[in-house]
Design a protein around this motif. Structure first.
Motif, PDB file in Angstrom:
ATOM      1  N   TRP A 116       0.833  -1.212   0.000  1.00  0.00           N
ATOM      2  CA  TRP A 116       0.000   0.000   0.000  1.00  0.00           C
ATOM      3  C   TRP A 116       0.862   1.254   0.000  1.00  0.00           C
ATOM      4  O   TRP A 116       0.761   2.097   0.870  1.00  0.00           O
ATOM      5  CB  TRP A 116      -0.978  -0.026   1.175  1.00  0.00           C
ATOM      6  CG  TRP A 116      -1.986  -1.107   1.003  1.00  0.00           C
ATOM      7  CD1 TRP A 116      -1.998  -2.323   1.630  1.00  0.00           C
ATOM      8  CD2 TRP A 116      -3.114  -1.108   0.121  1.00  0.00           C
ATOM      9  NE1 TRP A 116      -3.065  -3.065   1.183  1.00  0.00           N
ATOM     10  CE2 TRP A 116      -3.768  -2.352   0.267  1.00  0.00           C
ATOM     11  CE3 TRP A 116      -3.643  -0.177  -0.786  1.00  0.00           C
ATOM     12  CZ2 TRP A 116      -4.916  -2.686  -0.462  1.00  0.00           C
ATOM     13  CZ3 TRP A 116      -4.782  -0.524  -1.510  1.00  0.00           C
ATOM     14  CH2 TRP A 116      -5.402  -1.752  -1.341  1.00  0.00           C
ATOM     15  N   PRO A 118       2.028   4.945  -1.704  1.00  0.00           N
ATOM     16  CA  PRO A 118       1.134   6.010  -2.207  1.00  0.00           C
ATOM     17  C   PRO A 118       0.731   5.836  -3.675  1.00  0.00           C
ATOM     18  O   PRO A 118      -0.424   6.073  -4.035  1.00  0.00           O
ATOM     19  CB  PRO A 118       1.960   7.280  -2.008  1.00  0.00           C
ATOM     20  CG  PRO A 118       2.854   6.965  -0.873  1.00  0.00           C
ATOM     21  CD  PRO A 118       3.210   5.518  -1.024  1.00  0.00           C
ATOM     22  N   ALA A 172       6.931   9.758   0.052  1.00  0.00           N
ATOM     23  CA  ALA A 172       7.894   8.666  -0.039  1.00  0.00           C
ATOM     24  C   ALA A 172       7.158   7.399  -0.448  1.00  0.00           C
ATOM     25  O   ALA A 172       6.157   7.052   0.155  1.00  0.00           O
ATOM     26  CB  ALA A 172       8.566   8.467   1.310  1.00  0.00           C
ATOM     27  N   LEU A 174       7.420   3.319  -2.620  1.00  0.00           N
ATOM     28  CA  LEU A 174       8.272   2.254  -3.129  1.00  0.00           C
ATOM     29  C   LEU A 174       8.420   2.402  -4.643  1.00  0.00           C
ATOM     30  O   LEU A 174       9.467   2.137  -5.214  1.00  0.00           O
ATOM     31  CB  LEU A 174       7.661   0.877  -2.782  1.00  0.00           C
ATOM     32  CG  LEU A 174       8.492  -0.350  -3.134  1.00  0.00           C
ATOM     33  CD1 LEU A 174       9.799  -0.363  -2.355  1.00  0.00           C
ATOM     34  CD2 LEU A 174       7.718  -1.626  -2.852  1.00  0.00           C
TER      35      LEU A 174
ATOM     36  N   LEU B  31       0.305  10.767   5.845  1.00  0.00           N
ATOM     37  CA  LEU B  31       0.305   9.707   4.859  1.00  0.00           C
ATOM     38  C   LEU B  31       1.752   9.266   4.657  1.00  0.00           C
ATOM     39  O   LEU B  31       2.416   9.685   3.734  1.00  0.00           O
ATOM     40  CB  LEU B  31      -0.307  10.245   3.554  1.00  0.00           C
ATOM     41  CG  LEU B  31      -0.854   9.229   2.565  1.00  0.00           C
ATOM     42  CD1 LEU B  31      -2.101   9.804   1.916  1.00  0.00           C
ATOM     43  CD2 LEU B  31       0.150   8.900   1.492  1.00  0.00           C
ATOM     44  N   TYR B  33       4.408   6.341   4.123  1.00  0.00           N
ATOM     45  CA  TYR B  33       4.560   4.940   3.728  1.00  0.00           C
ATOM     46  C   TYR B  33       5.704   4.300   4.492  1.00  0.00           C
ATOM     47  O   TYR B  33       5.600   3.167   4.919  1.00  0.00           O
ATOM     48  CB  TYR B  33       4.791   4.850   2.220  1.00  0.00           C
ATOM     49  CG  TYR B  33       5.026   3.449   1.736  1.00  0.00           C
ATOM     50  CD1 TYR B  33       4.028   2.478   1.854  1.00  0.00           C
ATOM     51  CD2 TYR B  33       6.230   3.088   1.173  1.00  0.00           C
ATOM     52  CE1 TYR B  33       4.240   1.196   1.431  1.00  0.00           C
ATOM     53  CE2 TYR B  33       6.455   1.806   0.740  1.00  0.00           C
ATOM     54  CZ  TYR B  33       5.457   0.858   0.868  1.00  0.00           C
ATOM     55  OH  TYR B  33       5.681  -0.422   0.447  1.00  0.00           O
ATOM     56  N   TYR B  34       6.810   5.013   4.643  1.00  0.00           N
ATOM     57  CA  TYR B  34       7.901   4.480   5.462  1.00  0.00           C
ATOM     58  C   TYR B  34       8.626   5.601   6.194  1.00  0.00           C
ATOM     59  O   TYR B  34       8.531   6.773   5.834  1.00  0.00           O
ATOM     60  CB  TYR B  34       8.889   3.667   4.610  1.00  0.00           C
ATOM     61  CG  TYR B  34       9.596   4.432   3.509  1.00  0.00           C
ATOM     62  CD1 TYR B  34      10.619   5.326   3.789  1.00  0.00           C
ATOM     63  CD2 TYR B  34       9.255   4.236   2.175  1.00  0.00           C
ATOM     64  CE1 TYR B  34      11.283   6.009   2.782  1.00  0.00           C
ATOM     65  CE2 TYR B  34       9.906   4.909   1.157  1.00  0.00           C
ATOM     66  CZ  TYR B  34      10.915   5.796   1.466  1.00  0.00           C
ATOM     67  OH  TYR B  34      11.564   6.475   0.469  1.00  0.00           O
ATOM     68  N   ARG B  53       7.257   0.502   8.788  1.00  0.00           N
ATOM     69  CA  ARG B  53       8.110   0.333   7.615  1.00  0.00           C
ATOM     70  C   ARG B  53       9.296   1.276   7.726  1.00  0.00           C
ATOM     71  O   ARG B  53       9.159   2.430   8.104  1.00  0.00           O
ATOM     72  CB  ARG B  53       7.343   0.622   6.329  1.00  0.00           C
ATOM     73  CG  ARG B  53       6.306  -0.402   5.998  1.00  0.00           C
ATOM     74  CD  ARG B  53       5.824  -0.248   4.562  1.00  0.00           C
ATOM     75  NE  ARG B  53       4.519  -0.878   4.400  1.00  0.00           N
ATOM     76  CZ  ARG B  53       3.368  -0.207   4.481  1.00  0.00           C
ATOM     77  NH1 ARG B  53       3.375   1.090   4.693  1.00  0.00           N
ATOM     78  NH2 ARG B  53       2.235  -0.842   4.337  1.00  0.00           N
ATOM     79  N   VAL B  99      12.770  -1.105   1.394  1.00  0.00           N
ATOM     80  CA  VAL B  99      11.744  -0.799   2.383  1.00  0.00           C
ATOM     81  C   VAL B  99      11.494  -2.095   3.130  1.00  0.00           C
ATOM     82  O   VAL B  99      11.185  -3.113   2.507  1.00  0.00           O
ATOM     83  CB  VAL B  99      10.443  -0.293   1.719  1.00  0.00           C
ATOM     84  CG1 VAL B  99       9.356  -0.084   2.770  1.00  0.00           C
ATOM     85  CG2 VAL B  99      10.691   1.007   0.967  1.00  0.00           C
TER      86      VAL B  99
END
Lengths: 237, 151
Positions: A116, A118, A172, A174, B31, B33-34, B53, B99
């Motif tokens: 999941w 962005p 940020a 992946l 928001l 993610y890591y 993460r 990650v």
């Protein structure tokens, strides 16, 4: 004599064959990813054209909503609704291809089919919201109401398009940021460009056929409801 | 027709407002993610016991093969030691972005349950000599034959 858009569509199929040949057999493999990287030649053109299709849906939605009473009365405004139906459907199909291609590329390179991050999240939300536009169209039978409601929902759903594009820049993630000709080997840029136009041309070909289908369906629906009313008034007694 | 204009304008306002809110507001801060190693250290209290993460570069020379596989993730300033029993993807190597998903252990090291490799937006053909192709191999055979004959 076939329609102009159909000729463009056939040209798109031929271009796609050339582009895939160039991408699969002529272009070099990536130094790290090897042959897996060749998914790029279908994935990236698919992504661009998904966004192009939804952008045309936005234009069509605005066209319908801003068309005047006279254009409506003379039936000239319907072309916007037909276009919206066509491009949204094609965009949703391309979006589904996009996700599947992305997953197949992600597993061997990232190590997972899905995460999941962005970019993936915004794409999933975008796809589902445009599926919702199509679902809404399926629920509403009355053509004017269907056109207005789906145009309004399309405007809201379109918010996702810039979010998808900027997701890798703003947050940020992946997923890597957009490539440019300076980050891609020139021998890889050519098949990427060819396939970008190929998918665009194929989409235009489908748009031509799908708008025609939408027009015939609406005309049949309106025609049927007319004949139904005369039949019930005359024949049911 | 009038109500439809209102509909349209309302939808446009909602749409533009939505983009502006996301782009200009601080939604981005929520928001995440890591976390980078530095951010992980700053948020040590929040990270404790939770699945988080961590993202960064695999520090050069830090990979220790084995079970578990250990390596260090760095953002240039801070470094976190990561251990995982997972088999890394083929792209995993020194200096590449990763990650990792997992928990922070009591000793501050990161126990990864999921290792993902992040690649950049560069796509290049292999440099000469990096990946042998058939013709080049035959070429070297010829060279070997001639050099073997001459001395």
């Amino acid at each position: 004599m076939p329609r102009k858009t159909t000729i463009i569509g056939i040209l798109g199929i031929l271009l796609y064959i050339v582009g895939c040949y160039d991408g699969l057999l002529v272009a070099p493999a990536d130094r790290f990813m090897g042959d897996i990287q060749r998914i790029m030649y279908v994935h990236v053109p698919c992504a661009w054209n998904t966004l192009v299709c939804f952008t045309i849906s936005l234009v069509a939605a605005l066209g319908w909503l801003l068309s005047g009473a006279r254009a409506r009365a003379e039936g000239r405004a319907w072309k916007w609704d037909e276009l919206l139906e066509a491009t949204t459907e094609i965009g949703v199909v391309l979006g589904a291809f996009l996700v599947v291609q992305g997953m197949l590329w992600a597993k061997p390179t990232w190590g997972v089919y899905w995460t999941w991050d962005p970019r993936l999240t915004t794409v999933a939300v975008m796809e589902l919201m445009f599926v919702a536009v199509l679902a809404l169209r399926g629920f509403v039978d009355e053509p004017v109401r269907r056109a207005t409601w789906s145009a309004v929902v399309t405007l809201v759903a379109y918010v996702n398009v810039p979010l998808v594009y900027f997701s890798v820049k703003w947050w940020a993630s992946l997923h890597q940021v957009q490539s440019s000709p300076s980050t891609v080997d020139p021998a890889m840029v050519l098949p990427l460009r060819i396939n970008a136009f190929a998918v665009l041309f194929m989409s235009i070909g489908l748009m031509g056929l799908r708008t025609q289908l939408a027009r015939r369906q609406r005309q049949a629906l309106l025609g049927e409801s007319d004949s139904d009313s005369t039949a019930s008034s005359g024949g049911a007694a | 027709m009038k109500s439809q204009r209102i509909f349209a304008i309302g939808a446009i306002v909602v749409a533009i407002g939505g983009i502006a809110w996301i782009a200009l507001g601080n939604l981005g801060e929520n928001l995440v993610y890591y976390w980078t190693p530095a951010e992980l250290h700053q948020n040590a209290a929040k990270a404790a016991g939770a699945t988080v993460r961590l993202g960064g570069m695999v520090k050069t020379g830090s990979i220790v093969q084995g079970t578990p596989l250990t390596f260090e993730v760095t953002d240039g300033t801070d470094t976190v030691k990561v251990s995982t029993s997972e088999i890394p993807p083929a792209m995993f190597r020194e200096g590449i972005g990763v990650v990792v998903e997992g928990t922070v252990a009591a000793d501050g090291s990161f126990q990864s349950k999921r290792l993902m490799v992040k690649h950049d937006n560069e796509y290049r053909a292999p440099k000469d000599g990096k990946m042998p192709d058939e013709k080049a191999m035959f070429g070297t055979l010829d060279d070997a034959a001639t050099t073997a004959a001459t001395p």
